[in-house]
Design a protein around this motif. Structure first.
Motif: not given
Ligand code: C2E
Ligand code: MG
Ligand code: MG
Length: 652
Positions: A152-169
């Motif tokens: 769950r932690r890993q999945a949640s971290a990846n979700v967060a990372r991806n959200n961050l990536a969207i923000g950066v993009t």
């Protein structure tokens, strides 16, 4: 010119810059839409990956919740539910492994491994529950809880990372957009400025073109020197005036004016003075006409005044004489006083003339008539029309007349003033015209002067005069003869040679032939004329200046030219008796001539008082109707033998 060139260069640069600016704008639009598209694609891909991670997170959570429910109440239903959910995130992880990039693929692989272990633990746990093996069940349950939490932690971290990536993009895309927007604004402003500038340049060009067109129009219809209307505009003016006259019932008058002796001003004072004179004439004509009149210069020294509002033909003579009075009179041209005189012909529409062309033609004929007959101003007369036609044909006939020996000479004696005898005769040409009778030189010499006939005419006269002189000589009468020489002759390089031939042919005696030339001849190319005269004088021929005082020539030639005699013009002779000024002028000329060693002949002596006066003024020779009118050669010996100096009234 340089300014015009600079403007042209600036305009070209502006157009070039505008083209570049617009191309940049178009390039930016393409670039901007491409980068927006790229950013949108990246954002969509990141969004999709993020969604996969979200689903993985939710599915792992769901599996874990089902596990907890199963552990709380381990029954068949719970077992089935848990079994059906096991591996539900597998699809998402496979998708990520296949479609994800870099980090996502790596994380998905790692998670896939861990998830594999987790699902294995879950299956073992279900088996242990089914086997009622509590010890294994507890062990697997603990392992599953730990794995689920890690997953769950890993999945949640990846979700967060991806959200961050969207923000950066999105931020990068926004920044890029902002930059493009700024560039677009700057270029658009520059383009706008350039468009405005080009518009301004275009407007200036258009204005200049319009101005130029108006200028060209003006030049095409006006005389460049005087600013008066030209022949074209006068033609249009006459047409309009005639149309107006037809509608309103009044008449149109046309005055055509030609300056007298303008060529002399040009030849003697130079073209610049000639121009100044024409400008002065234009000024006087303008001042003399009404605002409704159209004053035009037709070329050379020919002017016209169109009078569009004339009641009757009878009004024209007064107007023409007034214009002539306003025109004539001395003018200061380049520091010298020049006497302006002219001849005016006038014609009227309707009645005399039936259209514009005829009006112009009739005024021309009238002007020609006025000039030829020294009338000042003259109306159109159908009789003159016929004469002017005859005049045209006359010149054509003259060439043949010379060959057919139709020319003859009359001779006018020159007498010594104060009781002396006959000093010689002047040969004056006449034309015995087959149909028009005996014509005086005024009828054909001025026209011949304007043509190439003057040299043959002068040579014919020289033949006649020298032959006659020889005849007289052979009869015992030694009579000096004077012959008038056309201006064109002295410009002929072979003329002195031909004189020599003629002298030899007729065995002329030294000093017995005088050539009379006018002042104008001396002024045109004085060096060449001086050479020709020098060569003529060396052959024993005398040179006399005819009509002295009426030309515009300078006095300086009297000193530099090889001359023998001055003939004071009739114009001064007539004033000797009437004005002190006339007497003073003749006196001064006589003194000047004597000081230069020249003899003086006074022309046009018509009365005894004048003859007496000129004797007192020191003139030695006289010629005039008082003594004798020009006579045919046959009458000369008789007249000479009858001539008594003390009784001049004997003159024919
Ligand atoms: P010009 O050479 O000055 O000749 C004198 C003119 O004055 C002659 O006119 C003569 O008849 C006229 N005349 C003489 N005495 C009097 C006078 O007392 N009162 C008045 N009112 N007039 C007088 P004509 O024969 O008609 O000649 C006119 C002009 O024609 C001449 O002026 C001369 O310039 C020119 N001309 C005549 N014959 C020839 C010629 O053979 N060759 C050239 N080139 N010109 C000629
Ligand atoms: Mg003469
Ligand atoms: Mg004369």
């Amino acid at each position: 010119m340089r300014q015009w060139l600079r403007r042209r260069v600036v305009a070209r640069i502006a157009v070039g810059a505008l083209t570049v600016g617009l191309s940049l704008l178009a390039g930016l639009a393409v670039f901007s839409s491409r980068s927006t598209d790229r950013a949108a694609t990246t954002a969509a891909a990141t969004q999709q990956v993020s969604q996969q991670w979200n689903e993985i997170y939710l599915k792992i959570n769901l599996e874990y919740e089902l596990l907890e429910d199963f552990l709380d109440t381990p029954n068949e239903n719970g077992s089935q539910l848990l079994l059906s959910s096991i591996g539900s995130a597998e699809g998402n992880l496979r998708w990520l492994t296949a479609n994800g990039v870099d980090d996502d693929r790596r994380q998905a692989q790692t998670l896939q491994n861990a998830y594999g272990g987790y699902t294995y633990t879950l299956r073992n746990l279900i088996d242990a529950v089914g086997d009622h093996d509590d010890a294994r069940m507890l062990d697997f349950a603990e392992q599953a809880a730990l794995s689920a939490s890690a997953l769950r932690r890993q999945a949640s971290a990846n979700v967060a990372r991806n959200n961050l990536a969207i923000g950066v993009t999105l931020r990068v895309a926004r920044d890029a957009n902002a930059k493009i927007l700024l560039a677009v604004e700057v270029i658009s402003l520059a383009d706008l400025a350039l468009v405005l500038f080009c518009g301004l340049v275009l407007l200036t060009y258009q204005r200049r073109t319009e101005r130029q067109a108006a200028d060209n129009d003006y030049r095409a219809s006006h005389d460049g020197l005087t600013g008066l209307a030209n022949r074209r505009l006068l033609g249009e003016g006459i047409d309009q005036a005639i149309t107006g006259a037809d509608l309103e019932g009044h008449g149109v008058g046309l005055l055509l004016l030609d300056l007298n002796r303008f060529k002399e001003v040009n030849d003697t004072l130079g073209h610049h003075s000639g121009d100044l004179l024409l400008i002065e004439v234009a000024r006087r004509l303008r001042a003399s006409s009404r605002p409704t009149d159209l004053v035009a210069r037709l070329g050379g020294d020919e002017f016209a005044i169109l009078l569009p509002l004339i009641g009757a033909a009878e009004d024209l003579p007064d107007i023409a004489h007034r214009v002539l009075t306003d025109l004539c009179g001395p003018a200061e041209i380049g520091g010298l006083a020049v006497d302006i005189t002219g001849s005016i012909g006038f014609a009227f529409y309707p009645g005399q003339s039936s259209n514009a062309e005829e009006l112009l033609q009739h005024a021309d004929i009238a002007m020609y008539h006025a000039k030829r007959n020294h009338l000042g101003a003259a109306p159109y007369d159908a009789e003159n029309d016929r004469n002017s036609f005859e005049q045209l044909t006359l010149l054509a006939d003259l060439r043949g007349a010379i060959d057919r020996d139709e020319l003859e000479l009359h001779y006018q004696p020159k007498i010594r003033v104060g009781g002396g005898g006959v000093a010689g005769v002047e040969a004056l040409v006449r034309w015995r015209h087959p149909s028009r009778g005996l014509l005086g030189p005024g009828a054909f010499v001025p026209d011949a002067e304007q043509s190439d006939l003057m040299v043959p005419l002068t040579e014919a006269v020289l033949h006649l005069a020298l032959r006659q002189q020889r005849t007289w000589r052979e009869g015992g009468l030694d009579l000096p003869v004077a012959v008038n020489i056309g201006a064109a002759c002295l410009r002929e390089p072979g003329f002195p040679g031909r004189i020599a031939d003629l002298l030899a042919l007729y065995g002329a005696v030294d000093g017995q032939l005088t050539l009379e030339i006018t002042e104008t001849v001396l002024i045109n190319d004085p060096k060449a004329v001086a050479l020709a005269l020098g060569s003529i004088r060396r052959q024993g021929v005398r040179v006399s200046i005819d009509d002295f005082g009426v030309g515009y020539s300078s006095m300086s030639y009297l000193q530099s030219m090889p001359l023998d005699e001055l003939k004071i013009d009739r114009k001064f002779t007539m004033e000797i008796r009437s004005t002190d000024r006339g007497r003073a002028i003749v006196g001064a000329i006589v003194e000047l001539a004597h000081a230069l060693g020249l003899s003086v002949v006074v022309e046009g002596v018509e009365d005894q008082e004048t003859l007496t006066e000129i004797g007192e003024l020191g003139c030695e020779l006289a010629q005039g109707y008082l003594m004798c009118r020009p006579l045919p050669a046959a009458e000369i010996p008789g007249w000479i033998s009858a001539w008594r100096p003390s009784s001049p009234q004997l003159a024919g």
